[in-house]
Design a protein around this motif. Structure first.
Motif, PDB file in Angstrom:
ATOM      1  N   ALA A 370     -20.426 -28.139  13.473  1.00 49.68           N
ATOM      2  CA  ALA A 370     -19.421 -29.193  13.591  1.00 49.68           C
ATOM      3  C   ALA A 370     -18.619 -29.048  14.877  1.00 49.68           C
ATOM      4  CB  ALA A 370     -18.492 -29.165  12.372  1.00 49.68           C
ATOM      5  N   GLU A 371     -18.403 -27.785  15.320  1.00 48.74           N
ATOM      6  CA  GLU A 371     -17.690 -27.564  16.578  1.00 48.74           C
ATOM      7  C   GLU A 371     -18.473 -28.101  17.762  1.00 48.74           C
ATOM      8  OE1 GLU A 371     -14.736 -26.130  17.463  1.00 48.74           O
ATOM      9  OE2 GLU A 371     -14.143 -26.136  15.353  1.00 48.74           O
ATOM     10  N   ARG A 372     -19.794 -27.982  17.701  1.00 48.79           N
ATOM     11  CA  ARG A 372     -20.630 -28.349  18.842  1.00 48.79           C
ATOM     12  C   ARG A 372     -21.133 -29.791  18.776  1.00 48.79           C
ATOM     13  NH1 ARG A 372     -22.384 -24.454  22.195  1.00 48.79           N
ATOM     14  NH2 ARG A 372     -21.876 -22.307  21.689  1.00 48.79           N
ATOM     15  N   MET A 373     -21.439 -30.266  17.550  1.00 49.07           N
ATOM     16  CA  MET A 373     -22.093 -31.564  17.411  1.00 49.07           C
ATOM     17  C   MET A 373     -21.222 -32.604  16.723  1.00 49.07           C
ATOM     18  SD  MET A 373     -25.778 -30.185  16.029  1.00 49.07           S
ATOM     19  CE  MET A 373     -26.434 -31.849  16.020  1.00 49.07           C
ATOM     20  N   GLY A 374     -20.066 -32.172  16.264  1.00 47.54           N
ATOM     21  CA  GLY A 374     -19.249 -33.066  15.467  1.00 47.54           C
ATOM     22  C   GLY A 374     -19.605 -32.949  13.992  1.00 47.54           C
ATOM     23  N   MET A 375     -18.692 -33.384  13.157  1.00 47.53           N
ATOM     24  CA  MET A 375     -18.875 -33.239  11.714  1.00 47.53           C
ATOM     25  C   MET A 375     -20.080 -34.026  11.201  1.00 47.53           C
ATOM     26  SD  MET A 375     -18.079 -35.412   8.996  1.00 47.53           S
ATOM     27  CE  MET A 375     -16.795 -36.360   9.792  1.00 47.53           C
ATOM     28  N   THR A 376     -20.260 -35.249  11.673  1.00 47.64           N
ATOM     29  CA  THR A 376     -21.393 -36.053  11.199  1.00 47.64           C
ATOM     30  C   THR A 376     -22.725 -35.463  11.658  1.00 47.64           C
ATOM     31  OG1 THR A 376     -21.168 -37.521  13.109  1.00 47.64           O
ATOM     32  CG2 THR A 376     -20.051 -38.173  11.079  1.00 47.64           C
ATOM     33  N   GLY A 377     -22.744 -34.914  12.876  1.00 49.07           N
ATOM     34  CA  GLY A 377     -23.971 -34.272  13.358  1.00 49.07           C
ATOM     35  C   GLY A 377     -24.332 -33.063  12.527  1.00 49.07           C
ATOM     36  N   ALA A 378     -23.322 -32.273  12.138  1.00 57.41           N
ATOM     37  CA  ALA A 378     -23.576 -31.090  11.311  1.00 57.41           C
ATOM     38  C   ALA A 378     -24.144 -31.482   9.952  1.00 57.41           C
ATOM     39  CB  ALA A 378     -22.280 -30.294  11.135  1.00 57.41           C
ATOM     40  N   LEU A 379     -23.611 -32.542   9.349  1.00 59.92           N
ATOM     41  CA  LEU A 379     -24.127 -32.999   8.059  1.00 59.92           C
ATOM     42  C   LEU A 379     -25.560 -33.498   8.184  1.00 59.92           C
ATOM     43  CD1 LEU A 379     -21.042 -34.880   6.571  1.00 59.92           C
ATOM     44  CD2 LEU A 379     -22.058 -32.762   5.740  1.00 59.92           C
ATOM     45  N   ALA A 380     -25.841 -34.212   9.272  1.00 59.78           N
ATOM     46  CA  ALA A 380     -27.196 -34.721   9.471  1.00 59.78           C
ATOM     47  C   ALA A 380     -28.195 -33.578   9.633  1.00 59.78           C
ATOM     48  CB  ALA A 380     -27.237 -35.639  10.691  1.00 59.78           C
ATOM     49  N   VAL A 381     -27.822 -32.574  10.417  1.00 65.48           N
ATOM     50  CA  VAL A 381     -28.709 -31.421  10.613  1.00 65.48           C
ATOM     51  C   VAL A 381     -28.924 -30.687   9.303  1.00 65.48           C
ATOM     52  CG1 VAL A 381     -28.896 -29.146  11.701  1.00 65.48           C
ATOM     53  CG2 VAL A 381     -28.180 -31.120  13.052  1.00 65.48           C
ATOM     54  N   ALA A 382     -27.844 -30.494   8.528  1.00 65.54           N
ATOM     55  CA  ALA A 382     -27.969 -29.808   7.248  1.00 65.54           C
ATOM     56  C   ALA A 382     -28.869 -30.582   6.294  1.00 65.54           C
ATOM     57  CB  ALA A 382     -26.588 -29.603   6.622  1.00 65.54           C
ATOM     58  N   GLY A 383     -28.747 -31.905   6.283  1.00 64.65           N
ATOM     59  CA  GLY A 383     -29.575 -32.715   5.403  1.00 64.65           C
ATOM     60  C   GLY A 383     -31.046 -32.635   5.755  1.00 64.65           C
ATOM     61  N   ILE A 384     -31.344 -32.746   7.062  1.00 66.63           N
ATOM     62  CA  ILE A 384     -32.743 -32.684   7.506  1.00 66.63           C
ATOM     63  C   ILE A 384     -33.308 -31.287   7.289  1.00 66.63           C
ATOM     64  CG2 ILE A 384     -34.264 -32.864   9.514  1.00 66.63           C
ATOM     65  CD1 ILE A 384     -32.309 -35.003  10.601  1.00 66.63           C
ATOM     66  N   ALA A 385     -32.539 -30.262   7.710  1.00 64.91           N
ATOM     67  CA  ALA A 385     -33.028 -28.885   7.595  1.00 64.91           C
ATOM     68  C   ALA A 385     -33.235 -28.485   6.134  1.00 64.91           C
ATOM     69  CB  ALA A 385     -32.037 -27.930   8.270  1.00 64.91           C
ATOM     70  N   GLY A 386     -32.318 -28.900   5.261  1.00 62.44           N
ATOM     71  CA  GLY A 386     -32.463 -28.563   3.850  1.00 62.44           C
ATOM     72  C   GLY A 386     -33.688 -29.191   3.231  1.00 62.44           C
ATOM     73  N   THR A 387     -33.974 -30.426   3.615  1.00 70.72           N
ATOM     74  CA  THR A 387     -35.157 -31.106   3.080  1.00 70.72           C
ATOM     75  C   THR A 387     -36.433 -30.460   3.607  1.00 70.72           C
ATOM     76  OG1 THR A 387     -33.902 -33.177   3.006  1.00 70.72           O
ATOM     77  CG2 THR A 387     -36.302 -33.338   2.829  1.00 70.72           C
ATOM     78  N   VAL A 388     -36.460 -30.172   4.908  1.00 70.52           N
ATOM     79  CA  VAL A 388     -37.652 -29.560   5.518  1.00 70.52           C
ATOM     80  C   VAL A 388     -37.885 -28.160   4.950  1.00 70.52           C
ATOM     81  CG1 VAL A 388     -38.618 -28.694   7.683  1.00 70.52           C
ATOM     82  CG2 VAL A 388     -37.500 -30.928   7.623  1.00 70.52           C
ATOM     83  N   ALA A 389     -36.806 -27.374   4.827  1.00 70.49           N
ATOM     84  CA  ALA A 389     -36.948 -26.019   4.283  1.00 70.49           C
ATOM     85  C   ALA A 389     -37.385 -26.045   2.822  1.00 70.49           C
ATOM     86  CB  ALA A 389     -35.631 -25.260   4.424  1.00 70.49           C
ATOM     87  N   GLY A 390     -37.048 -27.121   2.117  1.00 67.05           N
ATOM     88  CA  GLY A 390     -37.423 -27.212   0.712  1.00 67.05           C
ATOM     89  C   GLY A 390     -38.901 -27.425   0.484  1.00 67.05           C
ATOM     90  N   VAL A 391     -39.586 -27.994   1.475  1.00 66.94           N
ATOM     91  CA  VAL A 391     -41.014 -28.328   1.282  1.00 66.94           C
ATOM     92  C   VAL A 391     -41.868 -27.078   1.057  1.00 66.94           C
ATOM     93  CG1 VAL A 391     -43.048 -29.339   2.368  1.00 66.94           C
ATOM     94  CG2 VAL A 391     -40.845 -30.521   2.488  1.00 66.94           C
ATOM     95  N   PRO A 392     -41.814 -26.051   1.927  1.00 67.58           N
ATOM     96  CA  PRO A 392     -42.641 -24.864   1.660  1.00 67.58           C
ATOM     97  C   PRO A 392     -42.237 -24.140   0.384  1.00 67.58           C
ATOM     98  CG  PRO A 392     -41.187 -24.481   3.548  1.00 67.58           C
ATOM     99  CD  PRO A 392     -41.128 -25.933   3.226  1.00 67.58           C
ATOM    100  N   ALA A 393     -40.938 -24.136   0.064  1.00 65.30           N
ATOM    101  CA  ALA A 393     -40.507 -23.496  -1.181  1.00 65.30           C
ATOM    102  C   ALA A 393     -41.070 -24.244  -2.384  1.00 65.30           C
ATOM    103  CB  ALA A 393     -38.978 -23.453  -1.245  1.00 65.30           C
ATOM    104  N   ALA A 394     -41.053 -25.580  -2.323  1.00 62.77           N
ATOM    105  CA  ALA A 394     -41.586 -26.382  -3.428  1.00 62.77           C
ATOM    106  C   ALA A 394     -43.089 -26.202  -3.562  1.00 62.77           C
ATOM    107  CB  ALA A 394     -41.242 -27.857  -3.205  1.00 62.77           C
ATOM    108  N   LEU A 395     -43.792 -26.166  -2.436  1.00 63.60           N
ATOM    109  CA  LEU A 395     -45.247 -25.963  -2.478  1.00 63.60           C
ATOM    110  C   LEU A 395     -45.578 -24.573  -3.009  1.00 63.60           C
ATOM    111  CD1 LEU A 395     -46.348 -27.610   0.900  1.00 63.60           C
ATOM    112  CD2 LEU A 395     -46.676 -28.500  -1.421  1.00 63.60           C
ATOM    113  N   GLY A 396     -44.784 -23.572  -2.620  1.00 70.04           N
ATOM    114  CA  GLY A 396     -45.008 -22.217  -3.124  1.00 70.04           C
ATOM    115  C   GLY A 396     -44.840 -22.152  -4.632  1.00 70.04           C
ATOM    116  N   TRP A 397     -43.819 -22.841  -5.159  1.00 70.66           N
ATOM    117  CA  TRP A 397     -43.607 -22.859  -6.614  1.00 70.66           C
ATOM    118  C   TRP A 397     -44.753 -23.589  -7.317  1.00 70.66           C
ATOM    119  CZ3 TRP A 397     -42.042 -20.774 -10.692  1.00 70.66           C
ATOM    120  CH2 TRP A 397     -41.809 -21.487 -11.872  1.00 70.66           C
ATOM    121  N   HIS A 398     -45.210 -24.698  -6.718  1.00 70.25           N
ATOM    122  CA  HIS A 398     -46.334 -25.439  -7.316  1.00 70.25           C
ATOM    123  C   HIS A 398     -47.596 -24.579  -7.360  1.00 70.25           C
ATOM    124  CE1 HIS A 398     -49.032 -28.750  -8.287  1.00 70.25           C
ATOM    125  NE2 HIS A 398     -49.776 -28.399  -7.244  1.00 70.25           N
ATOM    126  N   ARG A 399     -47.867 -23.862  -6.268  1.00 67.40           N
ATOM    127  CA  ARG A 399     -49.064 -23.000  -6.255  1.00 67.40           C
ATOM    128  C   ARG A 399     -48.931 -21.863  -7.256  1.00 67.40           C
ATOM    129  NH1 ARG A 399     -48.858 -23.954  -0.496  1.00 67.40           N
ATOM    130  NH2 ARG A 399     -47.573 -22.083  -0.245  1.00 67.40           N
TER     131      ARG A 399
END
Length: 434
Positions: A370-399
């Protein structure tokens, strides 16, 4: 299992006297903890007038879990779990009573507080490890949901009522009440929970094993199901970012502190609703199937809220984060269930510390972004990163689930007496590739 049948799990869980006693003890202890946190924050500021010292004292109620889990969680395997809960409760009562002594030097207060919070880790590990032994299989998921719901409700009520109670009783009186809750919880556990011997491994002389955290870590890393479930749980590090940014977010909406409070409350309120709906109306097999998709989806409202859609919509989006995050209860329950009972305390201690670290790092990273990108930028990065990071974890659980189903089918095809009975606690069979 139908959804209607699964809904009866709440009644079946509360129908077990031991569970009622354990649930009551934990609820009382948590309520006392919340009151103590408010009292300590007020006490530190009254004594020093320093916001930094106040933050340090408050942090000392949370940070010891990072080291207490890996180092002391294994005590829940080496010693009888009821005894550990009782001893830790009484010891914490003494330590907090000493903290309440007027004019106690601040360094001594911090040391006593740190020691008290350190003892919370083995007690929590013992309580979590004991729950599958207390509840029947058809009530276990509901029991975990009840504990989680109680925790969230007590936390919300504790912060809301804590200030009023501290104002009425004073900081010393509030801390003595906190100490009394530890004594009460210990007595309830002693009277209401049946004694069970230690479950940990024994050496040739019959003494409890002394394996350190490395043994629990090897088990955690070596089991695909446990790895995947922990990875899904640690996505909470992305989902807590809004809590760290609630104040600048409200300012971005042109609102004041009242909306800050509503935003911070919306996530746990959504979580309480999500846990209730998910555990009461969705059968356990379906919840296990939907763990991965829900974990990935839980970060998407972060991305939507980055567009500052208005107060009402933002509150709905943040509530949706909590509602989708209800998958955490199912992941936690399944993690405890499939961990071998003789290693349960040790593994749970490591996993709990990892989860606390993930949430702390998530808040810290959100603030830095938020200091570097602003509050909205930080939320956007967290949303994208959380979704992307969730994919391998979800696939690992499915396997992992697919592989478990294949193992069961192979056991069944081989005929009775040739396979390993599925108790829900067996480890994966050794293979060349995991």
């Amino acid at each position: 299992m139908s959804a209607i049948a699964d809904a009866g799990g709440f009644r079946r869980a509360f129908g077990v006297p031991e569970f009622r006693a354990l649930w009551t003890a934990v609820a009382i202890m948590r309520a006392g903890n919340q009151l103590g946190r408010v009292a300590l924050a007020v006490l530190a500021f009254e004594r020093t007038g320093s916001a930094a010292v106040t933050a340090l004292v408050y942090a000392l109620t949370l940070l010891p879990a990072l080291i207490g889990g890996p180092l002391l969680g294994g005590l829940a395997d080496r010693y009888p779990r009821r005894r550990l809960i009782v001893v830790c409760g009484l010891a914490r009562a003494v330590l907090i009573a000493l903290v309440a002594v007027p004019s106690i030097p601040l360094p001594v207060l911090c040391a006593l507080l740190f020691a008290s919070q350190l003892l919370e880790s083995p007690a929590v590990s013992a309580q979590m490890a004991m729950t599958p032994d207390i509840l029947p299989k058809d009530a276990y998921q509901a029991g975990i949901a009840i504990q989680h719901l109680t925790s969230q409700i007590v936390t919300l009520a504790g912060f809301a009522a804590g200030g009023v109670l501290v104002a009425a009783a004073g900081t010393t009186g509030s801390l003595l009440i906190n100490a009394a809750t530890f004594v009460s919880a210990a007595l309830i556990a002693f009277r209401g929970v049946r004694f069970r011997p230690a479950t940990g491994t024994r050496d040739s002389g019959g003494r409890a094993g002394r394996d350190g955290p490395a043994a629990g870590l090897r088990l955690l890393v070596g089991d695909r199901r446990l790895r995947s479930l922990l990875a899904l749980a640690m996505l909470a590090g992305f989902q807590v970012v809004p809590e760290a940014l609630a104040s600048p977010y409200a300012a971005g909406l042109g609102q004041g502190t009242a909306v800050v409070g509503l935003l911070m409350a919306s996530i746990p309120v959504g979580n309480v609703l999500g846990v209730f709906l998910l555990t009461r109306f969705v059968p356990t097999p379906a919840r296990l199937r939907w763990l991965g998709p829900l974990a990935c989806a839980a970060s998407l409202p972060l991305l939507a809220s980055a567009f500052l859609p208005g107060v009402a919509t933002s509150l709905a989006l943040w509530s949706l984060i909590g509602l989708l995050g209800a998958y955490q209860v199912t992941a936690n329950a399944e993690f405890v269930r499939i961990t071998p009972t003789e290693r349960r305390g040790q593994v749970l201690g490591i996993a709990s510390s990892a989860l606390v670290a993930a949430q702390g790092l998530g808040m810290l990273a959100g603030g830095l972004l938020a200091e570097r990108m602003g509050m909205t930028g930080a939320l956007a990065v967290a949303g994208i990163a959380g979704t992307v990071a969730g994919v391998p974890a979800a696939l690992g659980w499915h396997r992992a689930r697919t592989r478990q189903a294949d193992d069961r089918a192979a056991d069944a095809a081989a005929g009775p007496g040739t396979g390993t009975a599925d108790t829900g606690l067996r480890e994966e069979a050794p293979r060349g590739r995991r």
